[in-house]
Write a protein that holds these residues in place. Structure first.
Motif, PDB file in Angstrom:
ATOM      1  N   ASP A 233       0.857  -1.192   0.000  1.00  0.00           N
ATOM      2  CA  ASP A 233       0.000   0.000   0.000  1.00  0.00           C
ATOM      3  C   ASP A 233       0.890   1.238   0.000  1.00  0.00           C
ATOM      4  O   ASP A 233       1.108   1.890   1.028  1.00  0.00           O
ATOM      5  N   LEU A 234       1.394   1.573  -1.175  1.00  0.00           N
ATOM      6  CA  LEU A 234       2.303   2.711  -1.305  1.00  0.00           C
ATOM      7  C   LEU A 234       1.592   4.031  -1.056  1.00  0.00           C
ATOM      8  O   LEU A 234       2.200   4.980  -0.556  1.00  0.00           O
ATOM      9  N   GLY A 239       1.402   8.747   2.188  1.00  0.00           N
ATOM     10  CA  GLY A 239       0.562   9.684   2.914  1.00  0.00           C
ATOM     11  C   GLY A 239       1.017   9.931   4.330  1.00  0.00           C
ATOM     12  O   GLY A 239       0.683  10.968   4.925  1.00  0.00           O
ATOM     13  N   ALA A 240       1.779   9.003   4.893  1.00  0.00           N
ATOM     14  CA  ALA A 240       2.266   9.135   6.264  1.00  0.00           C
ATOM     15  C   ALA A 240       3.630   9.820   6.344  1.00  0.00           C
ATOM     16  O   ALA A 240       4.131  10.057   7.444  1.00  0.00           O
ATOM     17  N   LEU A 241       4.213  10.132   5.193  1.00  0.00           N
ATOM     18  CA  LEU A 241       5.545  10.732   5.149  1.00  0.00           C
ATOM     19  C   LEU A 241       5.447  12.183   4.676  1.00  0.00           C
ATOM     20  O   LEU A 241       4.465  12.568   4.048  1.00  0.00           O
ATOM     21  N   PRO A 242       6.464  12.995   4.967  1.00  0.00           N
ATOM     22  CA  PRO A 242       6.441  14.390   4.509  1.00  0.00           C
ATOM     23  C   PRO A 242       6.204  14.485   3.010  1.00  0.00           C
ATOM     24  O   PRO A 242       6.780  13.734   2.225  1.00  0.00           O
ATOM     25  N   GLN A 243       5.360  15.422   2.595  1.00  0.00           N
ATOM     26  CA  GLN A 243       4.869  15.441   1.217  1.00  0.00           C
ATOM     27  C   GLN A 243       5.910  15.841   0.172  1.00  0.00           C
ATOM     28  O   GLN A 243       5.871  15.360  -0.952  1.00  0.00           O
ATOM     29  N   GLY A 244       6.821  16.724   0.505  1.00  0.00           N
ATOM     30  CA  GLY A 244       7.669  17.294  -0.532  1.00  0.00           C
ATOM     31  C   GLY A 244       8.972  16.585  -0.796  1.00  0.00           C
ATOM     32  O   GLY A 244       9.700  16.965  -1.712  1.00  0.00           O
ATOM     33  N   VAL A 245       9.299  15.544  -0.023  1.00  0.00           N
ATOM     34  CA  VAL A 245      10.617  14.935  -0.171  1.00  0.00           C
ATOM     35  C   VAL A 245      10.700  14.122  -1.461  1.00  0.00           C
ATOM     36  O   VAL A 245       9.693  13.588  -1.938  1.00  0.00           O
ATOM     37  N   ALA A 277      -1.821   9.099  -4.440  1.00  0.00           N
ATOM     38  CA  ALA A 277      -1.546   9.646  -3.110  1.00  0.00           C
ATOM     39  C   ALA A 277      -2.006  11.090  -3.009  1.00  0.00           C
ATOM     40  O   ALA A 277      -2.559  11.519  -1.989  1.00  0.00           O
ATOM     41  N   SER A 278      -1.779  11.866  -4.076  1.00  0.00           N
ATOM     42  CA  SER A 278      -2.214  13.262  -4.091  1.00  0.00           C
ATOM     43  C   SER A 278      -3.738  13.359  -4.049  1.00  0.00           C
ATOM     44  O   SER A 278      -4.313  14.179  -3.319  1.00  0.00           O
TER      45      SER A 278
END
Length: 284
Positions: A233-234, A239-245, A277-278
């Motif tokens: 489930d990527l 979604g649980a990680l910082p968005q911009g990295v 994800a977005s």
């Protein structure tokens, strides 16, 4: 050169081609391949991970390194990370890694992939802190990657070492396959300090999890799936990680196609997953 910060606003994630996806290519060839496939960035393997890989003159101001820098400049690709540094009991940071760090700085890298190959986690922590100090002089950040065939086998062990290290110039690298095989959850990721996450590696995998370290190693090095083609489930993970990295696509697959075709397929899968994800974030 991309240097994420915890304060950076949410932006479209840069997508990078990881060396293991096209491990047969040298660094100069990788830059060309990543650019032709449409990636935003690339990762380069300056120290081989196994003796089965070709031994190339990739540390120091060699003709190959100068050519690689020229191609990075010509293509405009970001060099997201360089690999791979192994922290072992006998490691001497400056003696063993200074030339590697100098090479990475010359190429314009910002992140380093690091593995923990020392069962003494207190000594490993000391070595990681020492590496962080030295790497900072070169504008580089070491990122510890837990993986089941090293002495830092899972996210929990990696997080404990990074926390104990307490150094501002250290990251924790989350790899989708290792994350899934260790039965970690999005809640585990959301609990991590955001400043630890400098970039993330994605791929996909079959539903059945290997039951031995040897099988995990073989799958991790040669038999992953492109993002979106398996059962990890990527979307929830991202979604649980910082968005911009940046997202590095590390997907060695059992498909005997040319490197450029595999790279394009890897990028298509990554873009589809990132779009999902977005969409999920916008609906939340």
């Amino acid at each position: 050169m991309y240097r994420p910060t915890a304060e950076a606003p949410a932006v479209t994630r840069p997508i990078s081609l990881a060396p293991l996806t096209v491990v047969e290519l040298g660094p100069d060839e990788m830059v060309d391949c990543a650019a032709r496939a449409g990636f935003d960035g690339v990762g380069l393997r300056l120290i081989r991970a196994t003796e089965a890989e070709p031994l190339r003159p990739t540390v120091g101001m060699t003709p190959l390194i100068r050519e690689t820098r020229r191609r990075l400049d010509d293509t405009g690709l970001a060099l997201i990370d360089i690999e791979v540094l192994r922290l072992k009991p006998q490691t001497r940071i400056r003696r063993d890694f200074a030339a590697f760090l100098e090479t990475g700085a010359y190429l314009g890298a910002s992140q380093i992939l690091v593995t923990g190959n020392d069962p003494d986690h207190l000594r490993l922590t000391d070595h990681l802190a020492e590496l962080a100090d030295l790497a900072a002089d070169y504008g580089l950040t070491p990122n510890l990657e837990p993986m089941p065939w090293t002495d830092v086998v899972n996210l929990q062990q990696g997080a404990a070492i990074v926390e104990r290290c307490g150094h501002p110039n250290v990251g924790l690298l989350v790899d989708a396959l290792h994350y899934d095989r260790a039965m970690n959850t999005p809640a585990d990721l959301a609990a991590l300090p955001t400043e630890w996450i400098r970039y993330v590696q994605i791929c996909d995998g079959v539903a059945e999890r290997p039951t031995s370290v040897e099988a995990l190693r073989d799958q991790g090095r040669t038999a992953r799936l492109f993002p979106g083609a398996g059962n990890i489930d990527l979307v929830a993970m991202l979604g649980a990680l910082p968005q911009g990295v940046p997202v590095s696509v590390e997907a060695p697959v059992l498909w005997q196609a040319p490197a450029i075709e595999r790279s394009r397929a890897a990028l298509r899968g990554a873009r589809e997953v990132l779009d999902l994800a977005s969409d999920r974030r916008h609906l939340a």
